[in-house]
Design an enzyme around this catalytic site. Structure first.
Site, short mmCIF file in Angstrom:
data_model
loop_
_atom_site.label_atom_id
_atom_site.label_comp_id
_atom_site.label_asym_id
_atom_site.label_seq_id
_atom_site.Cartn_x
_atom_site.Cartn_y
_atom_site.Cartn_z
CG HIS A 238 -1.91 1.01 1.35
ND1 HIS A 238 -1.65 2.29 1.77
CD2 HIS A 238 -3.23 0.96 1.07
CE1 HIS A 238 -2.78 2.98 1.74
NE2 HIS A 238 -3.75 2.20 1.33
CG ASP B 33 0.19 -2.27 6.20
OD1 ASP B 33 -0.75 -2.26 7.02
OD2 ASP B 33 0.07 -1.90 5.02
CE LYS C 276 -7.53 -0.18 5.85
NZ LYS C 276 -8.31 0.35 4.74
CD GLN D 32 -6.85 -4.47 3.99
OE1 GLN D 32 -7.83 -5.17 4.27
NE2 GLN D 32 -6.97 -3.24 3.52
CB CYS E 178 -3.67 2.85 -2.01
SG CYS E 178 -4.89 4.13 -1.75
#
Lengths: 398, 141
Positions: free
Chosen positions: A112, A189, A215, A192, A353
């Site tokens: 991302h 990261d 999220k 997700q 993104c």
């Protein structure tokens, strides 16, 4: 499951854009409203009852995050404005001082923007070298490719646990182990992944980790920066102000508070943090393993149905999370998304993104379906029926 | 205009757009619309001689509305003086933004007269004209 808690679903929408943000269940909204309605006060400030209650509620969320990520200490948890903010602080608050010119940072082309652009900026600023771990033919990260990308200048590996376009799941436990052996810092990261499965920062030897509340059923504008204590303690505050200083005088002397207050300048997003706490409670009451299993089964069903439609092109059939990237043959992804919108089906179209991924995927734009536990087989059936009837797409959208 | 005919014109211009494909010719001014939109990516070339738009070419990836509107814009602009094209631009933008406009000078561009009914498509219909704004910025500097 749990659809009755999501008021917005009663409007009849089919929400398949959970990779962008998730819907909010009633207990999360109620927790935020409760703070604003019944005990508004600033944190870490007053000696009156409501102020103490705010402190307790706010700090309790830090404990919940510690439990969720299996951190060693709750002071390793810093509240930020979101995963983007967390990643920027890791790069500009820590890496900028830790890395030297020529040091190599490994990313992938599927990352991302928030895990690419801060590194590219630091490359310009101090002369680090950003390199990319090659992806496999199915656009995944293999341990062989990680090993062969490491040189004696590699100081950091910074990658998503689960990517936001293709949803491939990276072997973070193995990568973390390798990083530990080689003295490489491991930045993850997890925007997700934390919403969808168990993540254990100690088991995976993660040095820094970022995720966002919105999220995972929580409110927008709040997220978490996790850092292993010894490292986080060296992270320079990039925002200075109230709540983070211990002393300052007119001759220019100042000292900072200890962790985590040092990294939370200004009035924090109290309502947001309390909402995140309610979201964590909600997810854990269902169980992360239950969520992961439910989504995997639903994705399998969706994939099997989509594979039967001749004009659907699929880009990530084999991955083990809850995304599906697809296009209708000879239709621009945005037109497909607008067509689905006509039937109140929400999907995302674009490059999501991840603008470098097109080099690997050989397609600029895709439609992305990202599932969550409140999606159902009935919703999948509706989507499949609409896609099967898409020969009239231009009659619908024009 | 009859809705079926409007759709036919838009679809025809999407599937068989006019002047798709760029030329290697430095007498053209080339602009890109990517920074107006994250997803649509059009390169547009204009050849303007003595204040007259002699040719326009385009290439790239965009949705049905953007692509077709580019094609219809090209049809409308070629052969016009820049000042006339500016007048078309002004009235077209007013139409998309639901302001007062003069349909009599828009010709085939009137097929987008109901785009405002789908607000999420306004940007698509305006995208090709953003390229003309960029050209005007360059020639009027």
């Amino acid at each position: 499951m749990n659809r009755e808690d999501f008021e917005i679903l009663k409007t009849g929408i089919i929400y398949f854009d959970n990779g962008a943000t998730t819907l909010k269940p009633k207990p999360v909204v109620d927790a935020i409203v409760d703070y604003y309605t019944n005990y508004t006060a600033n944190a870490h400030r007053g000696d009156y009852d409501n102020s103490l209650k705010v402190d307790e509620k706010y700090e309790a969320v830090r404990e919940k995050v510690k439990m969720l990520l299996h951190c060693e200490k709750s002071s390793e948890v810093v509240f930020t404005s979101g995963a983007t903010d967390s990643l920027n602080r890791i790069v500009f608050g820590f890496m900028k001082y830790y890395l030297k010119p020529g040091d190599e940072v490994l990313l992938t082309k599927a990352e991302h923007a928030s895990n690419v652009l801060p590194w590219l900026e630091l490359e310009k600023e101090i002369g680090i070298v950003v390199k990319y771990i090659p992806l496999t033919s199915t656009n995944e990260v293999s341990m062989d490719n990680v090993r062969s990308s490491i040189t004696n200048r590699t100081k950091v590996i910074s990658i998503a646990h689960i990517t936001n376009v293709l949803g491939d799941v990276r072997p973070i436990a193995e990568i973390g182990k390798l990083c530990k052996e080689k003295g490489i810092l491991f930045v993850v990261d997890a925007a997700q992944s934390v919403p969808h499965r168990k993540v254990d920062v100690q088991e995976a030897n993660i040095d820094f980790l970022a995720f966002s509340a919105h999220k995972m059923l929580g409110p927008t504008g709040v997220g978490v920066l996790y850092g292993r204590y010894e490292l986080l303690n060296q992270l320079h505050p990039t925002v200075l102000g109230g709540g983070m200083n211990a002393t300052f005088t007119s001759d220019g002397d100042f000292t900072w508070k200890s962790l985590p207050s040092r990294l939370e300048a200004g009035t924090p997003n109290i309502a947001g943090v309390i909402g995140l706490g309610a979201a964590i409670d909600y997810l854990l009451s269902i169980g992360m393993d239950t969520i992961q299993k439910y989504e995997a089964d639903l994705r399998h069903y969706l994939l099997t149905e989509l594979q039967k439609i001749p004009n659907v092109v699929l880009y990530n059939e084999k991955i083990a999370s809850s995304n599906i990237a697809f296009n209708l043959k000879d239709v621009f992804s945005q037109d497909t998304a607008l067509y689905l919108n006509h039937y109140h089906i929400c999907v995302r179209a674009g490059n999501h993104c991840a603008k470098m991924l097109k080099d690997e995927l050989h397609v600029n734009n895709t439609c992305r379906i990202s599932l969550y536990f409140y999606n159902t087989k009935e919703e999948v059936d509706t989507l499949v029926r609409v896609l099967k009837n898409s020969e009239d797409i231009f009659r619908v959208i024009l | 205009m009859d809705p079926v005919m409007k759709r036919e014109i838009i679809l025809e211009n999407y599937q068989n757009p006019m002047h798709r494909g760029l030329v290697e010719d430095s007498s053209y001014i080339k602009v890109n619309t990517n920074n107006e939109s994250c997803i649509d990516n059009l390169d547009v070339q204009y050849k303007i001689v003595d204040g007259v738009i002699e040719d326009i070419r385009f290439d790239g990836e965009a949705c049905a509305i953007s692509t077709s509107a580019t094609s219809v814009m090209i049809r409308s602009f070629i052969g016009k003086r820049v000042e006339e094209a500016k007048e078309i631009l002004k009235n077209y933008e007013a139409m998309i933004e639901e302001e007062e406009y003069d349909p009599s000078i828009l010709g085939e561009l009137n097929v987008y007269e109901e785009t405002y009914l789908q607000p999420n498509r306004k940007k698509c219909a305006l995208l090709p004209f953003a390229s003309f704004h960029k050209v005007l910025d360059q020639i009027e500097k």
